[in-house]
Design an enzyme around this catalytic site. Structure first.
Site, PDB file in Angstrom:
ATOM      1  N   LYS A   1     -12.565  -2.386   6.341  1.00 58.36           N
ATOM      2  CA  LYS A   1     -11.422  -3.275   7.344  1.00 58.36           C
ATOM      3  C   LYS A   1     -11.709  -3.169   8.907  1.00 58.36           C
ATOM      4  O   LYS A   1     -12.024  -4.040   9.129  1.00 58.36           O
ATOM      5  CB  LYS A   1      -9.799  -2.561   7.580  1.00 58.36           C
ATOM      6  CG  LYS A   1      -9.095  -2.394   5.763  1.00 58.36           C
ATOM      7  CD  LYS A   1      -8.978  -4.007   4.772  1.00 58.36           C
ATOM      8  CE  LYS A   1      -8.494  -3.873   3.686  1.00 58.36           C
ATOM      9  NZ  LYS A   1      -7.731  -2.780   3.406  1.00 58.36           N
TER      10      LYS A   1
ATOM     11  N   TRP B   1       0.236  -1.615   0.357  1.00 60.56           N
ATOM     12  CA  TRP B   1       0.023  -0.292   0.332  1.00 60.56           C
ATOM     13  C   TRP B   1       1.193   1.651   0.062  1.00 60.56           C
ATOM     14  O   TRP B   1       0.734   2.559  -0.881  1.00 60.56           O
ATOM     15  CB  TRP B   1      -0.670  -0.219   1.217  1.00 60.56           C
ATOM     16  CG  TRP B   1      -2.101  -1.395   1.397  1.00 60.56           C
ATOM     17  CD1 TRP B   1      -2.178  -1.967   1.997  1.00 60.56           C
ATOM     18  CD2 TRP B   1      -2.504  -1.139  -0.083  1.00 60.56           C
ATOM     19  NE1 TRP B   1      -3.092  -3.322   2.053  1.00 60.56           N
ATOM     20  CE2 TRP B   1      -3.435  -2.993   0.709  1.00 60.56           C
ATOM     21  CE3 TRP B   1      -2.977  -0.535  -1.197  1.00 60.56           C
ATOM     22  CZ2 TRP B   1      -4.498  -3.508  -0.435  1.00 60.56           C
ATOM     23  CZ3 TRP B   1      -4.494  -1.484  -1.985  1.00 60.56           C
ATOM     24  CH2 TRP B   1      -4.952  -2.899  -1.586  1.00 60.56           C
TER      25      TRP B   1
ATOM     26  N   ASP C   1      -1.887   6.523   6.631  1.00 59.48           N
ATOM     27  CA  ASP C   1      -3.064   5.534   5.402  1.00 59.48           C
ATOM     28  C   ASP C   1      -3.804   4.683   7.140  1.00 59.48           C
ATOM     29  O   ASP C   1      -2.815   4.204   7.298  1.00 59.48           O
ATOM     30  CB  ASP C   1      -2.410   4.611   4.795  1.00 59.48           C
ATOM     31  CG  ASP C   1      -3.090   4.104   4.018  1.00 59.48           C
ATOM     32  OD1 ASP C   1      -4.639   3.449   4.792  1.00 59.48           O
ATOM     33  OD2 ASP C   1      -3.106   2.888   3.039  1.00 59.48           O
TER      34      ASP C   1
HETATM   35  C1  LIG Z   1      -7.023  -2.568   2.253  1.00 55.91           C
HETATM   36  C2  LIG Z   1      -6.365  -0.781   1.679  1.00 55.91           C
HETATM   37  C3  LIG Z   1      -6.039  -0.138   1.464  1.00 55.91           C
HETATM   38  C4  LIG Z   1      -7.149   0.338  -0.188  1.00 55.91           C
HETATM   39  O1  LIG Z   1      -8.020   0.387   0.254  1.00 55.91           O
HETATM   40  P1  LIG Z   1      -8.413   0.463  -1.041  1.00 55.91           P
HETATM   41  O2  LIG Z   1     -10.471   0.881  -0.112  1.00 55.91           O
HETATM   42  O3  LIG Z   1     -10.014  -0.276  -1.416  1.00 55.91           O
HETATM   43  O4  LIG Z   1      -8.397   1.095  -1.390  1.00 55.91           O
HETATM   44  C5  LIG Z   1      -4.865   0.546   1.353  1.00 55.91           C
HETATM   45  N1  LIG Z   1      -4.350   1.381   2.791  1.00 55.91           N
HETATM   46  C6  LIG Z   1      -4.261   0.125   3.337  1.00 55.91           C
HETATM   47  C7  LIG Z   1      -3.659  -0.405   4.557  1.00 55.91           C
HETATM   48  C8  LIG Z   1      -4.888  -1.022   3.521  1.00 55.91           C
HETATM   49  O5  LIG Z   1      -4.989  -1.903   4.310  1.00 55.91           O
END
Ligand SMILES: *Cc1c(COP(=O)(O)O)cnc(C)c1O
Length: 358
Positions: free
Chosen positions: A192, A101, A168
């Site tokens: 998540k 990511w 993030d």
């Molecule tokens: C799942 C995830 C993403 C991607 O998220 P989307 O909403 O599918 O774009 C980005 N960063 C992390 C840390 C993730 O676990």
């Protein structure tokens, strides 16, 4: 049989949240209509959006100088929206590469400005969090991935710096307390630890915005959404409502600090078993182990048993324990909504398997 959801994402939600969400899908509030069919401008949904924005900041302790938005396009769209809105063409943003990511976020910066990758753990398949690198004072922001969903590593302390951190937090939002002053912005895809897929929480300090020289398309400008209280166009009504239900649940549990204590307890039970059990070993550096995604494999001499153990897990109701392709083995995602009962179930299967095979 009771099923325990260990999938990495979309992922487990509290049972009470799913129940309230399904009731609202039939009839929401005093209108007698489904939440899926009411106007996003109705007073009923406006109240949901207002509460969701306020509660997201309250749970984490963000003050009035920050704005909370529920956007679309996933966390992945933030990878380009961040530099588009914050970084001018001649400026530099600092990134740390701790997994897939992070790498995807880094890739988007060059469309808008300069990127300096301060450190990377790629050479060891991202099994640790780099530390001790210098952070250039002139960096516009420092981008970090708080929890690396795929590799099972997590920052347990964020670097001390005057450069605003942009983080993030897709897979560890509301799982632990943070020092809000360190952050210029945080963001998290809902699916998540917060709600169903379809919305992304962004909490941004207002003074981070409105300073770049480029023209930003209306929909991609954070200030557009701030100006319209996160309802510039039709927001994702249902994912926001379910996210609100989860946030209320977090508050009822005692808030983020109480979640953190439970998450530490749950993770330590599982890691203790991984370290004790002759069949298994963890893949992440111990000091950087994630409280959310527990990655482990079988020791080399038992490697051939991995598929059969996975099958046992599935047959016994522990769903989604398979590791990510590039890590292999197992990944147990134990987000906020995972109970200690679920952890104990998985641990009992690991012990049973050891008795049978070691
Ligand atoms: C799942 C995830 C993403 C991607 O998220 P989307 O909403 O599918 O774009 C980005 N960063 C992390 C840390 C993730 O676990």
């Amino acid at each position: 049989m009771k099923k325990y959801n260990f999938f990495a994402g979309p992922a487990i939600l509290p049972e009470s949240v799913l129940k309230q969400a399904s009731e609202a899908a039939l009839s929401f509030g005093d209108m007698g209509l489904s939440i899926l069919e009411i106007s996003h401008r109705s007073k009923q949904f406006s109240a949901v959006l207002e509460e969701a924005r306020a509660l997201s900041k309250e749970l984490l302790g963000f003050g009035d100088d920050y704005e909370a938005l529920f956007l679309q396009g996933g966390a992945s769209s933030q990878f380009f929206m961040i530099p588009m809105n914050i970084l001018d063409q001649n400026e530099t943003a600092a990134y740390v590469d701790t997994g897939n990511w992070s790498a995807k976020a880094i890739k988007e910066v060059k469309h808008f400005g300069n990127v300096e990758v301060l450190a990377s753990s790629k050479d060891t398949n991202y099994n640790y969090i780099p530390k001790g690198y210098a952070i250039p004072d002139n960096a516009k922001y420092l981008h970090l991935t708080g929890n690396n969903t795929i590799f099972g590593t997590q920052y347990h302390a964020f670097p001390e710096t005057n450069v605003p951190i942009v983080c993030d937090m897709s897979s560890d939002i509301f799982s632990r307390t943070i020092n809000t002053e360190q952050f210029g912005m945080i963001y998290a895809g809902a699916q998540k630890n917060m709600g169903p897929a379809g919305t992304t929480l962004v909490i941004v300090r207002k003074d981070m915005l409105g300073k770049v020289n480029r023209e930003v398309p209306t929909m991609l400008d954070y200030n557009t959404h701030i100006g319209k209280a996160s309802a510039f166009n039709t927001p994702p009504v249902f994912p926001i409502y379910v996210s609100l239900l989860t946030m209320r649940w977090v508050k009822e549990q005692g808030g983020v600090a109480a979640m953190e204590i439970k998450n530490e307890e749950k993770a330590s039970v599982l890691y203790d078993e991984i370290d004790r059990n002759k069949l298994f070993k963890g893949t992440a550096a111990k000091e950087d182990r994630s409280l959310m995604n527990v990655t482990f494999v079988m020791n080399d001499e038992y490697k051939a048993l991995e598929p059969a153990f996975l099958e046992l897990c599935t047959n016994e109701g522990c769903m989604g324990v398979k590791g990510y392709r590039t890590v292999g083995g197992f990944r147990a995602s134990i987000y906020n909504a995972m109970s200690m009962e679920g952890i104990n179930k998985l641990v009992s299967l690991m012990q049973q398997y050891e008795t049978e095979h070691a």
